[in-house]
Design a protein around this motif. Structure first.
Motif, PDB file in Angstrom:
ATOM      1  N   GLY A 185       0.818  -1.198   0.000  1.00 29.04           N
ATOM      2  CA  GLY A 185       0.000   0.000   0.000  1.00 29.04           C
ATOM      3  C   GLY A 185       0.854   1.251   0.000  1.00 29.04           C
ATOM      4  N   ASN A 186       0.433   2.274   0.742  1.00 32.94           N
ATOM      5  CA  ASN A 186       1.126   3.547   0.775  1.00 32.94           C
ATOM      6  C   ASN A 186       2.381   3.412   1.637  1.00 32.94           C
ATOM      7  OD1 ASN A 186       1.943   6.179   0.875  1.00 32.94           O
ATOM      8  ND2 ASN A 186      -0.058   7.019   1.377  1.00 32.94           N
ATOM      9  N   GLY A 187       3.496   3.284   0.989  1.00 35.06           N
ATOM     10  CA  GLY A 187       4.777   3.092   1.649  1.00 35.06           C
ATOM     11  C   GLY A 187       5.731   2.420   0.679  1.00 35.06           C
ATOM     12  N   PRO A 188       6.858   1.964   1.170  1.00 38.11           N
ATOM     13  CA  PRO A 188       7.324   2.068   2.556  1.00 38.11           C
ATOM     14  C   PRO A 188       7.895   3.440   2.862  1.00 38.11           C
ATOM     15  CG  PRO A 188       8.941   0.941   1.218  1.00 38.11           C
ATOM     16  CD  PRO A 188       7.786   1.228   0.309  1.00 38.11           C
ATOM     17  N   GLY A 189       7.847   3.787   4.141  1.00 32.68           N
ATOM     18  CA  GLY A 189       8.521   4.983   4.601  1.00 32.68           C
ATOM     19  C   GLY A 189       9.883   4.625   5.172  1.00 32.68           C
ATOM     20  N   GLY A 190      10.725   5.615   5.300  1.00 36.08           N
ATOM     21  CA  GLY A 190      12.011   5.421   5.962  1.00 36.08           C
ATOM     22  C   GLY A 190      13.105   4.808   5.124  1.00 36.08           C
ATOM     23  N   LEU A 191      12.939   4.705   3.806  1.00 39.02           N
ATOM     24  CA  LEU A 191      13.980   4.077   2.990  1.00 39.02           C
ATOM     25  C   LEU A 191      15.288   4.862   3.023  1.00 39.02           C
ATOM     26  CD1 LEU A 191      11.984   2.908  -0.167  1.00 39.02           C
ATOM     27  CD2 LEU A 191      12.691   1.560   1.820  1.00 39.02           C
ATOM     28  N   THR A 192      15.187   6.156   3.104  1.00 41.85           N
ATOM     29  CA  THR A 192      16.408   6.970   3.177  1.00 41.85           C
ATOM     30  C   THR A 192      17.215   6.624   4.417  1.00 41.85           C
ATOM     31  OG1 THR A 192      15.413   8.797   1.943  1.00 41.85           O
ATOM     32  CG2 THR A 192      17.288   9.329   3.353  1.00 41.85           C
ATOM     33  N   ASP A 193      16.547   6.408   5.542  1.00 40.14           N
ATOM     34  CA  ASP A 193      17.253   6.071   6.780  1.00 40.14           C
ATOM     35  C   ASP A 193      18.014   4.757   6.635  1.00 40.14           C
ATOM     36  OD1 ASP A 193      16.150   8.294   8.461  1.00 40.14           O
ATOM     37  OD2 ASP A 193      14.275   7.302   7.957  1.00 40.14           O
ATOM     38  N   ASP A 248       8.204  10.786   5.695  1.00 35.59           N
ATOM     39  CA  ASP A 248       9.296   9.815   5.652  1.00 35.59           C
ATOM     40  C   ASP A 248       9.376   9.114   4.309  1.00 35.59           C
ATOM     41  OD1 ASP A 248       6.948   8.416   6.040  1.00 35.59           O
ATOM     42  OD2 ASP A 248       7.778   7.012   7.515  1.00 35.59           O
ATOM     43  N   SER A 249       8.778   9.734   3.282  1.00 38.90           N
ATOM     44  CA  SER A 249       8.880   9.220   1.914  1.00 38.90           C
ATOM     45  C   SER A 249       8.764  10.400   0.964  1.00 38.90           C
ATOM     46  CB  SER A 249       7.773   8.191   1.641  1.00 38.90           C
ATOM     47  OG  SER A 249       7.889   7.676   0.327  1.00 38.90           O
ATOM     48  N   ARG A 250       9.795  11.208   0.926  1.00 33.39           N
ATOM     49  CA  ARG A 250       9.747  12.456   0.170  1.00 33.39           C
ATOM     50  C   ARG A 250      11.004  12.728  -0.635  1.00 33.39           C
ATOM     51  NH1 ARG A 250      10.207  16.779   5.214  1.00 33.39           N
ATOM     52  NH2 ARG A 250      12.240  16.071   6.000  1.00 33.39           N
ATOM     53  N   ALA A 251      11.946  11.783  -0.656  1.00 35.18           N
ATOM     54  CA  ALA A 251      13.208  12.017  -1.354  1.00 35.18           C
ATOM     55  C   ALA A 251      12.999  12.253  -2.839  1.00 35.18           C
ATOM     56  CB  ALA A 251      14.159  10.835  -1.134  1.00 35.18           C
ATOM     57  N   ALA A 252      11.984  11.611  -3.426  1.00 36.78           N
ATOM     58  CA  ALA A 252      11.785  11.677  -4.876  1.00 36.78           C
ATOM     59  C   ALA A 252      11.013  12.903  -5.319  1.00 36.78           C
ATOM     60  CB  ALA A 252      11.065  10.418  -5.357  1.00 36.78           C
ATOM     61  N   ALA A 253      10.509  13.685  -4.392  1.00 40.68           N
ATOM     62  CA  ALA A 253       9.718  14.860  -4.748  1.00 40.68           C
ATOM     63  C   ALA A 253      10.641  16.066  -4.877  1.00 40.68           C
ATOM     64  CB  ALA A 253       8.639  15.114  -3.703  1.00 40.68           C
ATOM     65  N   LEU A 289       8.189   2.911  -5.694  1.00 39.04           N
ATOM     66  CA  LEU A 289       9.293   2.621  -6.609  1.00 39.04           C
ATOM     67  C   LEU A 289      10.002   3.905  -7.026  1.00 39.04           C
ATOM     68  CD1 LEU A 289      10.956   0.699  -8.289  1.00 39.04           C
ATOM     69  CD2 LEU A 289       9.196   0.789 -10.077  1.00 39.04           C
ATOM     70  N   VAL A 290       9.238   4.957  -7.256  1.00 33.51           N
ATOM     71  CA  VAL A 290       9.842   6.239  -7.605  1.00 33.51           C
ATOM     72  C   VAL A 290      10.728   6.733  -6.458  1.00 33.51           C
ATOM     73  CG1 VAL A 290       9.354   8.631  -8.239  1.00 33.51           C
ATOM     74  CG2 VAL A 290       7.913   6.786  -9.130  1.00 33.51           C
ATOM     75  N   GLU A 291      10.249   6.544  -5.228  1.00 33.07           N
ATOM     76  CA  GLU A 291      11.038   6.923  -4.056  1.00 33.07           C
ATOM     77  C   GLU A 291      12.305   6.074  -3.953  1.00 33.07           C
ATOM     78  OE1 GLU A 291      11.569   8.804  -0.054  1.00 33.07           O
ATOM     79  OE2 GLU A 291      10.627   9.347  -1.955  1.00 33.07           O
ATOM     80  N   PHE A 292      12.171   4.781  -4.156  1.00 31.35           N
ATOM     81  CA  PHE A 292      13.321   3.880  -4.044  1.00 31.35           C
ATOM     82  C   PHE A 292      14.386   4.250  -5.075  1.00 31.35           C
ATOM     83  CE2 PHE A 292      15.060  -0.645  -4.483  1.00 31.35           C
ATOM     84  CZ  PHE A 292      15.817  -0.549  -3.327  1.00 31.35           C
ATOM     85  N   LYS A 293      13.967   4.587  -6.295  1.00 34.90           N
ATOM     86  CA  LYS A 293      14.929   4.981  -7.320  1.00 34.90           C
ATOM     87  C   LYS A 293      15.774   6.152  -6.841  1.00 34.90           C
ATOM     88  CE  LYS A 293      15.414   6.965 -11.919  1.00 34.90           C
ATOM     89  NZ  LYS A 293      14.771   7.498 -13.141  1.00 34.90           N
ATOM     90  N   LYS A 294      15.125   7.143  -6.239  1.00 37.68           N
ATOM     91  CA  LYS A 294      15.863   8.311  -5.771  1.00 37.68           C
ATOM     92  C   LYS A 294      16.787   7.963  -4.608  1.00 37.68           C
ATOM     93  CE  LYS A 294      17.050  12.574  -4.976  1.00 37.68           C
ATOM     94  NZ  LYS A 294      18.130  13.181  -5.795  1.00 37.68           N
ATOM     95  N   VAL A 295      16.285   7.160  -3.673  1.00 34.14           N
ATOM     96  CA  VAL A 295      17.059   6.821  -2.478  1.00 34.14           C
ATOM     97  C   VAL A 295      18.341   6.077  -2.838  1.00 34.14           C
ATOM     98  CG1 VAL A 295      17.025   5.360  -0.408  1.00 34.14           C
ATOM     99  CG2 VAL A 295      15.093   6.864  -0.905  1.00 34.14           C
ATOM    100  N   ILE A 296      18.288   5.224  -3.853  1.00 34.47           N
ATOM    101  CA  ILE A 296      19.441   4.364  -4.168  1.00 34.47           C
ATOM    102  C   ILE A 296      20.233   4.874  -5.369  1.00 34.47           C
ATOM    103  CG2 ILE A 296      18.396   2.306  -3.163  1.00 34.47           C
ATOM    104  CD1 ILE A 296      17.658   1.407  -6.025  1.00 34.47           C
ATOM    105  N   GLU A 297      20.103   6.134  -5.701  1.00 33.96           N
ATOM    106  CA  GLU A 297      20.857   6.675  -6.830  1.00 33.96           C
ATOM    107  C   GLU A 297      22.336   6.291  -6.745  1.00 33.96           C
ATOM    108  OE1 GLU A 297      18.594  10.900  -7.808  1.00 33.96           O
ATOM    109  OE2 GLU A 297      20.164  10.805  -6.283  1.00 33.96           O
TER     110      GLU A 297
END
Length: 986
Positions: free
Chosen positions: A502-510, A865-870, A578-586
């Protein structure tokens, strides 16, 4: 086979009879008869309903149905009603009584028949019948002769048919049982589906098997090549690029200056095996060496970091039967989103998927077809993993895993299976693999407490604090000092984390920051790649389609929408996660320092420099471009950082923006894109980006507040009308308004609904947060505005929220603009024992859709906690397009830290400005409707545009299977003051 009971194989623990030994999957130029297509099919209710003589060649099957092979029979008939049984979903529990090795006698059984012709001259003396995947157990007859039986649903099974195959017409009969003793070893978290779901063929066996061993010595740049071949005649090896021509495959050959294979440079050398009989077998050779060095996972002498996903095979209409185009789509999407690793959870995939991983570059943890999780609720009593009677089955599954996929350079780790407890059979499987293939590591998470027979310390769903302790080598000791010493010398990997439900995951950057801080941490794999929704329709025209999950097929036991926990929606549309994960793991980090006018580029690749990228810059004033261009960045080596000064055109663009004095924020964005086409994306595809504010906005213009004036039944404040008794805003200019009122409820996300420490949503409901009452305590107009005092609390509770709404307004005759400002002050009282879901104001406008424009992070949804990709910019959308269609409806669509927004309905416009920012959600239905919905088609527009203007949200976390939000992302009930301004033209 038991002569007294011809169906005894169904419950026999044996992995099968009459089968050929496992071998590598490969292609050859020898003739093949493909048997995919329509087969005659009958579904028997169980062992008492079998067709007695169905295997005889002349049996009349014309009255039987036609069923496609490969397919899963329960998926037939979709998106309408399933034609043969129905899918069933459980995560852990077996859908039958746990009494190994017995299964219910009422055991749905598919009876398949296929007539096919063997052409004249076909070399039948060497013919093999190959099944790529059959779920769960099956028996096979050719021309009335029983060949044998097999288990191991996602493993290849071959039978020798040299004696049975004949020129002309042949008849193949297969009986497939939904349940078998093998089902106890296949309790993976997925839909229970049955049938011949992968391809079937008759192949000619010339070269029987081979094992390519291609190592790379990073200290010398040399490659070493040897190919172990099993064949009835002499075989030669040619690899023209390496100067090897018609040579002895055994070698070994030492080759100077080879290019090693890696995820970043998947270099494959084309080779060929040629037998004396003339058979040609193509090879794709990748040189690489996997090793643990000082507790660090390395390939080719370089530490690697796994930016991975767990991948089940799934399609919303065909289940586990995938086309090669679908597999390719998965691989390309992974590469395009910076993913570099796949764990094949929890079974070996279709062999063609691994070919694609070799070609495009993905590290692979290739996992055995093994999970016995359903024994855990019973305390692992009778678990097969430590039962000697199951040893043969475990060794068979390990051997078939390794033998089929041993020639793939992308496979760097063999994984024994998943969530099967511990025991001697797992240790025996690891020992067998290690003796057969010492070029790869062995993984199994279930033995993390000792790691006695594995090469990686694997964990799932641990929090960032514990992960950091593991990274430092400070995890709690094991019971055995020898095991403890062994485990502390191992690299650590998160085989599952960041549960994407669903809506998440949060905290991937951490998580990523901790992974990058500790060399011992080799990265990990998000759970999981795709939502396993099944496409259904509520009418013949498919006009009201939706994605089904557990319980939607009347299952006796099920685990609901826990099967929808992927980074892709079922139709393979990327989710916000997935969009968030892409940004987090650049793999490249771009940082901008406005104070010193410098840009830094940090290269996180392990072998590739940044020369394959073009760097571009864009400067925007309030979201409008004021300049853009190329940025010259020297090629940066792996692990290095390069700093460059702002070029003259960037400085000039900033100076121009400052002179323009628009009053808006000015942002500089630098992106890294592919300079040329790759196999997985075209030139211009973005890999990474960085952004910084380089000039602030000017302070908003103050205004002289107008008095609130009593009129006939209402209060007037400039262009605004309020109810005289409740203080509710009724109209602003020509715009009819309902609200705004303080709101703290959100439609629970999956991470709220589930959680090992007790679902947060249950605690919210127990506290009554979903039924808060808004009581007006006072309405006080004065010479500078209007004050409304209220209290928000649920019935039966002694706690609540005091709220003071302070309204001020003005008209600007020169611009025709009406402005209305709301300051909301919230003060908790009483014993608050739960965090707040959200804190903000809710209101609604008339309409079914609207245009929405905003300046702030976007373009997609984002949370604290899920805003890196914005990235900050100016965006336009519609209310409809701003909804995120999670399989189970829930809180979604939030735009985080919005500075200003414009909502335009059919004939009215409302401007919203944060002070300084506000979270914005705009919907065509209420939060109550969203909370009540089970599927997307339950959501019906109600003729209102619902706005949420939030001060803050509770974090997303990963509590559906993992930890909740970190402490800074928990929304505690504490005093808060926030403001928003509304404007409209008159």
């Amino acid at each position: 086979m038991n002569d007294l009971d011809p169906n005894a194989y169904v419950e026999d623990r044996s992995p099968g009879t009459g089968r050929l030994r496992p071998r590598a999957a490969f292609t050859t130029d020898l003739p093949t008869i493909a048997l995919d297509g329509d087969w005659r099919f009958r579904l028997a209710a169980g062992l008492d309903d079998l067709t007695e003589d169905f295997a005889t060649p002349h049996f009349d099957d014309t009255g039987w149905d036609l069923l496609a092979v490969p397919s899963c029979w329960q998926m037939t008939g979709l998106p309408g009603e399933p034609r043969y049984g129905a899918p069933a979903y459980t995560n852990i529990r077996y859908p039958f009584p746990v009494d190994p090795p017995r299964v219910p006698r009422r055991n749905p059984t598919g009876e398949y028949r296929r007539a096919f012709d063997v052409p004249a001259g076909f070399p039948s003396a060497s013919a093999v019948l190959r099944f790529e995947g059959v779920d769960s157990a099956f028996a096979v007859w050719l021309n009335g002769i029983r060949l044998g039986d097999g288990k191991g649903s996602r493993l290849t099974t071959e039978f020798d048919v040299a004696a049975q195959l004949r020129p002309g017409r042949n008849v193949l009969a297969v009986r497939v049982h939904q349940w078998s003793s093998g089902s106890y070893l296949e309790d993976q978290d997925m839909w229970w589906l049955s049938g011949i779901f992968r391809s079937v063929s008759v192949v000619i066996r010339g070269v029987e098997d081979f094992f390519v061993r291609a190592a790379y010595d990073h200290t010398t740049g040399r490659g070493t090549l040897a190919v172990d071949v099993t064949a009835p005649d002499r075989v030669s090896l040619s690899v023209p690029e390496l100067g090897i021509v018609a040579a002895d495959p055994a070698g070994p050959y030492v080759v100077e200056g080879v290019e090693p294979w890696s995820d970043e440079n998947p270099r494959l050398y084309a080779g060929e095996l040629v037998s004396e009989a003339g058979e040609r077998v193509p090879l794709r050779i990748g040189f690489r060496t996997v090793a643990v060095v000082d507790g660090v996972l390395t390939v080719n002498g370089r530490p690697i970091s796994l930016r991975g996903v767990n991948r089940h095979e799934w399609h919303p209409l065909t289940g586990r039967t995938l086309t090669e185009d679908t597999m390719l789509a998965d691989v390309l999407l992974m590469k395009q989103h910076n993913i570099n690793a796949v764990r094949t959870s929890h079974y070996p995939p279709d062999r063609r998927f691994l070919d694609l991983c070799d070609e495009h570059g993905l590290w692979v943890f290739c996992e055995g077809d093994l999970e016995t999780h359903g024994f855990e609720p019973g305390g692992w009593r009778r678990n097969p993993s430590d039962d000697p009677d199951w040893r043969e089955a475990y060794l068979d599954r390990a051997a078939r895993l390794v033998e089929r996929d041993k020639n793939h350079p992308s496979v760097i780790v063999w994984s024994l299976g998943n969530e099967s407890g511990t025991g001697a059979n797992l240790a025996a499987a690891a020992d067998w693999i290690r003796r057969r293939d010492d070029t790869r590591l062995i993984h199994y998470e279930g033995d993390w407490a000792s790691c006695a027979y594995v090469d990686l310390y694997s964990r799932m769903y641990i929090g960032v604090d514990e992960l950091a302790a593991v990274g430092r080598g400070q995890e709690a000791p094991t019971a055995d000092p020898a095991d403890d010493a062994h485990r502390r010398a191992l690299p650590a990997v998160l085989c599952e984390y960041g549960h994407a439900m669903g809506n998440g995951p949060g905290g991937l950057t951490d998580y990523q920051l901790v992974i990058e801080a500790h060399p011992r941490l080799a990265g990990g794999f998000i759970w999981e790649w795709i939502d396993h929704g099944i496409l259904r329709s509520t009418d013949e025209d498919d006009a009201r389609s939706f994605y089904a999950y557990g319980g939607d097929f009347g299952e006796e036991v099920h685990d609901g929408n826990f099967v929808a926990d992927g980074l892709l929606f079922p139709d393979r549309t990327p989710s916000p996660g997935l969009v968030e994960f892409k940004k987090v793991i650049e793999p490249v980090r771009i940082s901008i320092d406005p104070a010193h006018r410098r840009i830094s580029v940090r290269n996180l690749h392990h072998v590739r420099d940044t020369g394959y990228l073009d760097f571009r810059w864009t400067m925007e004033d309030g979201g409008e471009s004021v300049g853009s261009g190329a940025l010259s960045v020297p090629a940066t080596a792996p692990g290095a950082t390069t700093e460059v000064e702002w070029p003259a055109d960037v400085r000039a663009a900033l100076d121009s923006a400052r002179k323009n004095r628009s009053g808006h924020e000015v942002w500089l964005t630098v992106s890294a894109v592919l300079a040329a086409d790759e196999t997985w994306a075209g030139a211009g595809h973005e890999i990474a980006w960085g952004q910084a504010q380089v000039a602030p906005a000017t302070a908003p213009q103050p205004f002289t507040p107008l008095p609130a004036v009593a009129r006939d039944g209402y209060l007037a404040l400039g262009a605004a009308r309020f109810d005289a008794r409740s203080g509710a805003l009724l109209q602003f200019g020509d715009l009819e308004v309902a609200g705004p009122l303080l709101d703290i409820w959100r439609a629970p996300i999956d991470n709220d609904v589930r959680g090992s420490g007790g679902p947060l949503a249950d605690r919210w409901r127990a506290a009554g947060l979903h039924r808060m009452r808004h009581e007006i305590l006072g309405v006080e107009p004065d010479g500078s505005g209007l004050t409304v005092t209220a209290r928000l609390a649920p019935a039966g509770a002694s706690f609540g929220l005091g709220v003071v709404y302070r309204w001020t307004g003005c008209d600007e005759p020169d611009t025709g603009l009406a402005r209305l400002r709301l300051e909301t002050a919230v003060t908790p009282d009483g014993p608050w024992t739960v965090p707040l879901p959200r804190l903000g104001i809710a209101m609604s406008l008339p309409g079914t859709d609207a245009e929405v424009e905003w300046f702030g992070p976007g373009p997609g949804e984002a949370y604290r906690d899920s805003r890196a990709a914005a990235r900050v910019g100016r965006y336009r959308s519609t209310v409809s397009a701003m909804q995120t269609p999670y399989v189970r409806p829930q809180e979604n669509g939030n735009r985080h830290r919005v500075r200003r927004a414009r909502i335009t309905t059919a004939d009215r416009t409302l401007l919203i400005t944060g002070d300084p920012v506000i979270d914005l959600t705009v919907r065509p239905w209420s939060t109550a409707a969203l909370t009540a919905a089970d599927h997307q088609h339950d959501l019906v527009r109600d003729g209102r545009i619902h706005l949420h203007l939030d001060h803050a949200h509770h974090g997303l976390g990963s509590a559906a299977c993992g930890p909740g939000p970190l402490a800074p992302d928990v929304l505690a009930a504490v005093p808060a003051v926030f403001s928003v301004e509304f404007s409209t033209g008159r």
